[in-house]
Design a protein around this motif. Structure first.
Motif, PDB file in Angstrom:
ATOM      1  N   ASN A  48       0.708  -1.156  -0.015  1.00  0.00           N
ATOM      2  CA  ASN A  48      -0.035  -0.008  -0.122  1.00  0.00           C
ATOM      3  C   ASN A  48       0.933   1.232   0.021  1.00  0.00           C
ATOM      4  O   ASN A  48       0.841   2.134   0.782  1.00  0.00           O
ATOM      5  CB  ASN A  48      -0.873   0.034   1.303  1.00  0.00           C
ATOM      6  CG  ASN A  48      -1.874  -1.039   1.265  1.00  0.00           C
ATOM      7  OD1 ASN A  48      -2.514  -1.426   0.100  1.00  0.00           O
ATOM      8  ND2 ASN A  48      -2.209  -1.870   2.263  1.00  0.00           N
TER       9      ASN A  48
ATOM     10  N   ASP B 108      -6.395  -5.047  -2.917  1.00  0.00           N
ATOM     11  CA  ASP B 108      -7.129  -4.934  -1.647  1.00  0.00           C
ATOM     12  C   ASP B 108      -7.760  -6.261  -1.355  1.00  0.00           C
ATOM     13  O   ASP B 108      -8.466  -6.916  -2.232  1.00  0.00           O
ATOM     14  CB  ASP B 108      -8.244  -3.873  -2.162  1.00  0.00           C
ATOM     15  CG  ASP B 108      -9.154  -3.544  -1.040  1.00  0.00           C
ATOM     16  OD1 ASP B 108      -9.045  -3.925   0.241  1.00  0.00           O
ATOM     17  OD2 ASP B 108     -10.161  -2.865  -1.031  1.00  0.00           O
ATOM     18  N   ARG B 109      -7.777  -6.598   0.074  1.00  0.00           N
ATOM     19  CA  ARG B 109      -8.356  -7.531   0.743  1.00  0.00           C
ATOM     20  C   ARG B 109      -8.204  -7.421   2.141  1.00  0.00           C
ATOM     21  O   ARG B 109      -6.970  -7.558   2.378  1.00  0.00           O
ATOM     22  CB  ARG B 109      -8.210  -9.166   0.251  1.00  0.00           C
ATOM     23  CG  ARG B 109      -9.005 -10.164   0.610  1.00  0.00           C
ATOM     24  CD  ARG B 109      -9.063 -11.509   0.223  1.00  0.00           C
ATOM     25  NE  ARG B 109     -10.054 -12.345   0.300  1.00  0.00           N
ATOM     26  CZ  ARG B 109     -10.088 -13.634   0.093  1.00  0.00           C
ATOM     27  NH1 ARG B 109      -9.008 -14.268  -0.432  1.00  0.00           N
ATOM     28  NH2 ARG B 109     -11.172 -14.301   0.308  1.00  0.00           N
TER      29      ARG B 109
ATOM     30  N   LYS C 114      -8.278   3.616  -2.679  1.00  0.00           N
ATOM     31  CA  LYS C 114      -8.171   2.755  -2.052  1.00  0.00           C
ATOM     32  C   LYS C 114      -7.437   3.132  -0.817  1.00  0.00           C
ATOM     33  O   LYS C 114      -7.719   2.997   0.313  1.00  0.00           O
ATOM     34  CB  LYS C 114      -7.638   1.471  -2.693  1.00  0.00           C
ATOM     35  CG  LYS C 114      -7.813   0.363  -1.621  1.00  0.00           C
ATOM     36  CD  LYS C 114      -6.545  -0.125  -0.914  1.00  0.00           C
ATOM     37  CE  LYS C 114      -6.605  -1.040   0.025  1.00  0.00           C
ATOM     38  NZ  LYS C 114      -5.407  -1.499   0.515  1.00  0.00           N
TER      39      LYS C 114
ATOM     40  N   HIS D 206      -9.350   3.244   7.810  1.00  0.00           N
ATOM     41  CA  HIS D 206      -8.669   2.073   8.580  1.00  0.00           C
ATOM     42  C   HIS D 206      -7.778   2.429   9.760  1.00  0.00           C
ATOM     43  O   HIS D 206      -8.040   2.157  10.924  1.00  0.00           O
ATOM     44  CB  HIS D 206      -7.961   1.083   7.946  1.00  0.00           C
ATOM     45  CG  HIS D 206      -8.554  -0.169   7.915  1.00  0.00           C
ATOM     46  ND1 HIS D 206      -7.838  -1.287   6.996  1.00  0.00           N
ATOM     47  CD2 HIS D 206      -9.656  -0.780   8.400  1.00  0.00           C
ATOM     48  CE1 HIS D 206      -8.642  -2.530   7.448  1.00  0.00           C
ATOM     49  NE2 HIS D 206      -9.516  -2.068   8.051  1.00  0.00           N
TER      50      HIS D 206
ATOM     51  N   LYS E  87       2.761   4.827   7.279  1.00  0.00           N
ATOM     52  CA  LYS E  87       1.254   4.720   6.497  1.00  0.00           C
ATOM     53  C   LYS E  87       0.508   6.048   6.274  1.00  0.00           C
ATOM     54  O   LYS E  87      -0.066   6.377   5.331  1.00  0.00           O
ATOM     55  CB  LYS E  87       0.228   3.625   7.538  1.00  0.00           C
ATOM     56  CG  LYS E  87       0.880   2.434   7.496  1.00  0.00           C
ATOM     57  CD  LYS E  87       0.097   1.520   8.392  1.00  0.00           C
ATOM     58  CE  LYS E  87       0.318   0.043   8.225  1.00  0.00           C
ATOM     59  NZ  LYS E  87      -0.275  -0.768   9.595  1.00  0.00           N
TER      60      LYS E  87
ATOM     61  N   ARG F 180      -2.042   7.896   3.551  1.00  0.00           N
ATOM     62  CA  ARG F 180      -3.499   7.636   4.007  1.00  0.00           C
ATOM     63  C   ARG F 180      -4.196   8.956   4.177  1.00  0.00           C
ATOM     64  O   ARG F 180      -5.227   9.255   3.570  1.00  0.00           O
ATOM     65  CB  ARG F 180      -3.560   6.796   4.815  1.00  0.00           C
ATOM     66  CG  ARG F 180      -2.844   5.398   4.706  1.00  0.00           C
ATOM     67  CD  ARG F 180      -3.134   4.267   5.820  1.00  0.00           C
ATOM     68  NE  ARG F 180      -2.512   2.877   5.476  1.00  0.00           N
ATOM     69  CZ  ARG F 180      -2.880   1.788   6.009  1.00  0.00           C
ATOM     70  NH1 ARG F 180      -3.527   1.935   7.113  1.00  0.00           N
ATOM     71  NH2 ARG F 180      -2.206   0.655   5.445  1.00  0.00           N
TER      72      ARG F 180
HETATM   73  C1  CS2 Z   1      -4.632  -2.385   6.945  1.00  0.00           C
HETATM   74  C2  CS2 Z   1      -4.546  -2.915   5.610  1.00  0.00           C
HETATM   75  O1  CS2 Z   1      -3.282  -3.308   8.457  1.00  0.00           O
HETATM   76  C3  CS2 Z   1      -3.461  -2.152   7.588  1.00  0.00           C
HETATM   77  O2  CS2 Z   1      -2.711  -1.133   7.949  1.00  0.00           O
HETATM   78  O3  CS2 Z   1      -5.077  -0.715   6.721  1.00  0.00           O
HETATM   79  O4  CS2 Z   1      -3.591  -4.084   5.851  1.00  0.00           O
HETATM   80  C4  CS2 Z   1      -5.811  -3.109   5.050  1.00  0.00           C
HETATM   81  O5  CS2 Z   1      -6.606  -4.152   5.820  1.00  0.00           O
HETATM   82  C5  CS2 Z   1      -5.637  -3.756   3.573  1.00  0.00           C
HETATM   83  O6  CS2 Z   1      -4.878  -2.664   2.769  1.00  0.00           O
HETATM   84  C6  CS2 Z   1      -6.617  -4.007   2.945  1.00  0.00           C
HETATM   85  O7  CS2 Z   1      -6.765  -4.169   1.388  1.00  0.00           O
END
Ligand code: CS2
Length: 491
Positions: A189, A228-229, A293, A301, A378, A382
């Motif tokens: 990501n 993505d999952r 995403k 998240h 991250k 994000r």
């Molecule tokens: C989550 C991701 O752990 C994290 O930072 O935001 O692993 C998230 O579950 C995945 O990107 C979903 O595709």
């Protein structure tokens, strides 16, 4: 003692468990994958399994752990087989995946891993090593040349430790042998993940030899992807439940939601599997999918992770079911969405509604603590991207600021009942130092954290109005707590 999942016990599994629909012995490795975590096993490996099931033979996966031998130790006695449990609230389906035809533990056998990567039949090296695995500066996306693993890999290039070090050395060996380069497929990501990994690896290569660096930059393909999952870390309960359904023990199954998406830039000079038959989308431009995403899903998240953890919510499903958090999420998405040009055919309102439903999936125990890890790596893609866009365009960003203040409150390292928080982050020492004034002085902590340029760059701390907003938000969180603080937000 129960028998173990393996080639030998495969035929005895209950009928409803899906299993490899092809002769595993006939499969040749065409992909080396770095980072053998749960995500890879429930995403790319599952898509590749479908390709193998459709008759392709040359896309088996040799997967490497760059650190721990744990996954290899669990899967080797199972002939590389493992179960993917797909869960949505009360429904569950099980699939045994056979796509992993070899497993290497890099620290034990760096030369074996390099040999696999240099093999001419390998045409793709893919990665899911998490954000910090690229040894880059998260604010600028450039190689962190002072990173201890990068320094090691420059001093000892033939026995690397880092993912960029393995990529550079294997490409070096192929170039020396006159073998065409593999395509590097990043499945993490990161923003503009192909271009970012190209920049990092080309820089490392040019620190070894300028001409080699240029060759990496010009001759190696680094397509971008959006992956993505939702696949939380496997728990002991997951193991027990999967074992009970299979009738044999699986030492390391993975558990994920039904939703799966993979958007891939179609640039594979050495060829690729037809992942489209498994539902992947090939496109010329991944950027809008990726922005959507990273910002809408991962941004929300992270917000739920910090604010939810502080409010005592152990999982995302718990936090997302809390009406106070739901209201906050809607406000957050409303601020993020204008920074996301919708991909063709996508309505961002529908996308957000779907995200809320995915977050609420009761069958997954996705711990807020797990997502809270590595915030320094991250947050730039994000939440700071959308924040910069909002500042530039004069739009409100209270929710985004509040979510980031949640991270600041979290890295102070003490929860709302006074217990220590286990803060995991590659910048932990620096964060701890900046947050040292603690809960007694939230305004000071906010400005000290904002001054960490590896995360915030230089521009955000220079924005006086924004600095004050961070101070106010962290003060609210420190004084009132997360949940009451959200309730008090006048939206
Ligand atoms: C989550 C991701 O752990 C994290 O930072 O935001 O692993 C998230 O579950 C995945 O990107 C979903 O595709």
């Amino acid at each position: 003692m129960t028998a173990r999942l393996s080639e030998r016990t495969l035929a005895a599994l209950p009928r409803q468990v899906a299993r490899p629909a092809y002769q595993r012995a006939a499969i040749v490795p065409g992909i080396v994958h770095l980072g053998l975590g749960a995500f890879h096993r429930a995403h790319q490996a599952v898509m590749t399994e479908a390709v193998l099931g459709a008759g392709a033979r040359d896309w088996g996966i040799v997967a490497a752990s760059l650190r721990s031998p744990d996954t290899r130790d669990a899967l080797a006695p199972q002939d590389g087989l493992y179960t993917v449990a797909t869960r949505e609230d009360d429904a569950e389906t099980l699939q045994v995946v056979g796509a992993l035809v070899g497993i290497v533990v890099a620290p034990e056998a760096p030369h074996a891993l390099l040999a696999a990567m240099a093999d001419p039949s390998v045409r793709i090296v893919s990665l899911s090593v998490t954000e910090k695995g690229y040894c880059h500066d998260p604010a600028t996306g450039r190689l962190d040349e002072a990173h201890p693993e990068i320094r090691h890999d420059l001093a000892t290039p033939a026995a690397p430790r880092s993912a960029p070090g393995f990529l550079a050395e294997a490409l070096h060996q192929r170039r020396a042998a006159g073998v065409a380069p593999f395509t590097v497929l990043c499945c993490d990501n990161l923003p503009a993940n192909g271009a970012t990994v190209r920049r990092v690896v080309a820089r490392l290569a040019s620190l070894r030899d300028r001409g080699f660096g240029d060759w990496v930059g010009n001759e190696v393909a680094f397509p971008s992807t959006m992956v993505d999952r939702i696949v939380p870390a496997t728990t002991a309960e997951d193991r027990a439940r999967v074992g009970a359904s299979l009738g044999v023990e699986d030492a390391w199954p993975v558990v994920g939601e039904r939703f799966i998406q993979w958007v891939i830039e179609d640039r594979f000079p050495a060829g690729r599997p037809d992942w489209a038959i498994a539902g992947a989308t090939f496109t010329a431009d991944v950027a809008p999918f990726e922005l959507m995403k990273l910002r809408m899903l991962n941004g929300a998240h992270s917000a739920l992770a910090y604010l939810g953890y502080l409010a005592g919510h152990e999982t995302v499903a718990e936090a997302a079911a809390d009406p106070v958090f739901e209201k906050f999420l809607r406000g957050l998405w409303a601020e993020i969405a204008p920074s996301v040009p919708p991909p063709p055919g996508v309505d961002l309102g529908d996308y957000a509604a779907r995200l809320l439903a995915r977050f609420r999936n009761r069958a997954l125990r996705h711990r807020t603590w797990q997502i809270a890890m590595d915030g320094s790596q991250k947050l730039p893609q994000r939440l700071l991207g959308p924040l910069r866009a909002a500042r530039r365009e004069g739009r409100p960003a209270r929710h985004i600021v509040h979510a980031l203040a949640g991270w600041m409150r979290y890295v102070i390292g003490q929860d709302e009942r006074g217990a220590a928080i286990d803060v995991r982050d590659p910048l932990r020492a620096e964060l701890r130092e900046a947050a040292a004034p603690g809960l007694a002085e939230p305004r000071l902590v906010a400005s000290r954290l904002l001054g960490i340029s590896a995360v915030f760059g230089e521009d955000l701390a220079a924005d006086a109005e924004l600095s004050r907003a961070f101070q106010d938000a962290l003060e609210t969180l420190a004084r009132q707590g997360s949940r009451a603080g959200l309730q008090a937000m006048e939206i």
